[in-house]
Design a protein around this motif. Sequence first.
Motif, PDB file in Angstrom:
ATOM      1  N   ASP A 100       1.797 -13.247  43.987  1.00  0.00           N
ATOM      2  CA  ASP A 100       1.592 -14.398  42.825  1.00  0.00           C
ATOM      3  C   ASP A 100       0.274 -14.167  42.428  1.00  0.00           C
ATOM      4  O   ASP A 100      -0.830 -14.577  42.888  1.00  0.00           O
ATOM      5  CB  ASP A 100       1.653 -15.569  43.778  1.00  0.00           C
ATOM      6  N   ASP A 101       0.132 -13.870  41.132  1.00  0.00           N
ATOM      7  CA  ASP A 101       1.265 -13.613  40.123  1.00  0.00           C
ATOM      8  C   ASP A 101       1.274 -12.052  39.616  1.00  0.00           C
ATOM      9  O   ASP A 101       1.525 -12.016  38.347  1.00  0.00           O
ATOM     10  CB  ASP A 101       0.913 -14.667  39.052  1.00  0.00           C
ATOM     11  N   GLU A 152      -5.718 -19.780  37.322  1.00  0.00           N
ATOM     12  CA  GLU A 152      -4.431 -20.519  37.467  1.00  0.00           C
ATOM     13  C   GLU A 152      -4.470 -21.132  38.464  1.00  0.00           C
ATOM     14  O   GLU A 152      -4.053 -22.176  38.665  1.00  0.00           O
ATOM     15  CB  GLU A 152      -3.157 -19.634  36.939  1.00  0.00           C
ATOM     16  N   GLU A 153      -4.622 -20.472  39.624  1.00  0.00           N
ATOM     17  CA  GLU A 153      -4.803 -21.151  40.854  1.00  0.00           C
ATOM     18  C   GLU A 153      -5.751 -22.310  41.094  1.00  0.00           C
ATOM     19  O   GLU A 153      -5.748 -23.061  42.011  1.00  0.00           O
ATOM     20  CB  GLU A 153      -5.241 -20.071  41.915  1.00  0.00           C
ATOM     21  N   HIS A 176      -0.614 -14.620  35.206  1.00  0.00           N
ATOM     22  CA  HIS A 176      -2.044 -14.872  35.731  1.00  0.00           C
ATOM     23  C   HIS A 176      -2.494 -13.987  36.767  1.00  0.00           C
ATOM     24  O   HIS A 176      -1.445 -13.483  37.520  1.00  0.00           O
ATOM     25  CB  HIS A 176      -2.391 -16.279  36.284  1.00  0.00           C
ATOM     26  N   ASP A 192       5.684 -16.576  36.119  1.00  0.00           N
ATOM     27  CA  ASP A 192       5.132 -16.716  37.254  1.00  0.00           C
ATOM     28  C   ASP A 192       6.213 -16.804  38.404  1.00  0.00           C
ATOM     29  O   ASP A 192       7.245 -16.822  38.098  1.00  0.00           O
ATOM     30  CB  ASP A 192       4.598 -18.071  37.177  1.00  0.00           C
ATOM     31  N   VAL A 193       5.834 -16.601  39.468  1.00  0.00           N
ATOM     32  CA  VAL A 193       6.795 -16.437  40.735  1.00  0.00           C
ATOM     33  C   VAL A 193       7.407 -17.912  40.938  1.00  0.00           C
ATOM     34  O   VAL A 193       6.457 -18.837  40.748  1.00  0.00           O
ATOM     35  CB  VAL A 193       6.115 -15.968  42.078  1.00  0.00           C
TER      36      VAL A 193
HETATM   37 MN    MN Z   1       1.505 -18.188  40.229  1.00  0.00          MN
END
Ligand code: MN
Length: 476
Positions: free
Chosen positions: A272-273, A304-305, A107, A352-353
């Motif tokens: 991120d990310d 995503e967040e 993302h 993703d992280v």
């Molecule tokens: Mn992320």
Amino acid sequence: MKKSDDLRKKIAYERKCFWTDTTKNEQKTAMKFAENYKKFLSAAKTEREVIDYTVEELKGKNFINIDVPQKNNNNRRVYKVFKNKAMAVAVIGKNPMSEGVNIVASHIDAPRVDLKQNPFDEDKITKLAILKTHYYGGIKKYQWMSTPLALHGIVIKANGERVDICIGENDNDPVLVMPDLLIHLSRKEQMSKPMSEAVSAAHMNVLLGSIPYYEDKEETKDAVKLNALNLIFDKYDIKEEDFLSAELYLVPAGKARDLGVDKSMVIGYGQDDRICAYTSLQALLDVMEMESDKTSIIYFFDKEEVGSDGASGANSIFFLDFIGDLLKYNNEDAGSYNTRKTLIKSSVISADVNAAINPNFPSVHEASNAVHMGYGVGIAKFLGSGGKGGTNDASSEFTAKVMRIFNEEKVNWQIGALGKVDEGGGGTIAKFLSYHGCDVIDCGPGLLSMHSLNEVCSKADLYSTYKAYKAFLLKA
Ligand code: MN
Ligand code: MN
């Protein structure tokens, strides 16, 4: 060597430190890899900017936009931009796509502070012009106070013309700030409160200007706000009403930099990310040079967040729709049945992280199940919170396959859960992608201070992530 040492080497598991496990040559390559990454982080601070940066890079590598009709469909390198906020890039392989494709999906949105739709105001007491804000994603609000901010985004004028805004990144630009309260007077207002209440959303107003607009030496109503609006009108030809439809984000001003006396880490905003977006793009550009059997695809999603909702999020039709586009382009059956079957046969990394153990706060992790900085890319079989709530949970078969590929390609990798059980938790786009029946696993580097203005990654993990995604695209 003692007998127990032999046995341990033979049957015990131990994660490997990149800096002692690899050759000096590979370490040099990892250090070099970080140079362009820092440039990317500094230049691309919104999802639109990531897309602009990526499209520019793709054009230089002869990729074509799949939405633009071509004379023939011979070019194996295609991309698609979706709603200007999400995108996908593919290198089409020799085998039919309907036998399954390999996907790395990340993302490109990041926590930030947006301007409200009607942001302009003048404080009645101080006569200072301010901008009102509404934060996006999971932030610790106090981190955003009293730090230089830049304004990025777009304004669409009444006539439909788009104006790109970026204030605060050039040395000559002014920056913006949300002024925090001085410590001397914070005792009741802040210091005696829980951290989540010490700074509230209502405190997050931005200082915009302090000079009033004068007409015939007579101060007008809201003169400081008017003067600020006038300066913006002069520079960009946009009026206050144009802001009502605008998308303007406040992000930390300044560039990503090396961290530590050994320069082994990178500090910067939005990792991120975007660390996964960047490494997956570099992996795909390498795969492009090879004659691959399977089709390789990377996706960059938005939202995503805030839960992956909306047309540009991973929970939208875009994931499936691009597969249909590719099947059609590749002269394969692009009907609903075949498109669904293609995804069901596909392998996906949810890129993703993860949360690396922070030496200042080690207690939230379980060391043997957490990601350690410098020990390579993290594989998370499952995430979620509580009793694995809201998780994808990759199958044992698929997890073992991914581990096997990484071992074959000498990728430094480790297993990483997000904190102790019941400590908190979080999710990724994995569960939305796995809805389509594909095999999905979470895989990405650990960060320190995730979601802060200054996230930290290890250059070893950055490089290992790139190697991992490349290995996966070629071999899954
Ligand atoms: Mn992320
Ligand atoms: Mn996040």
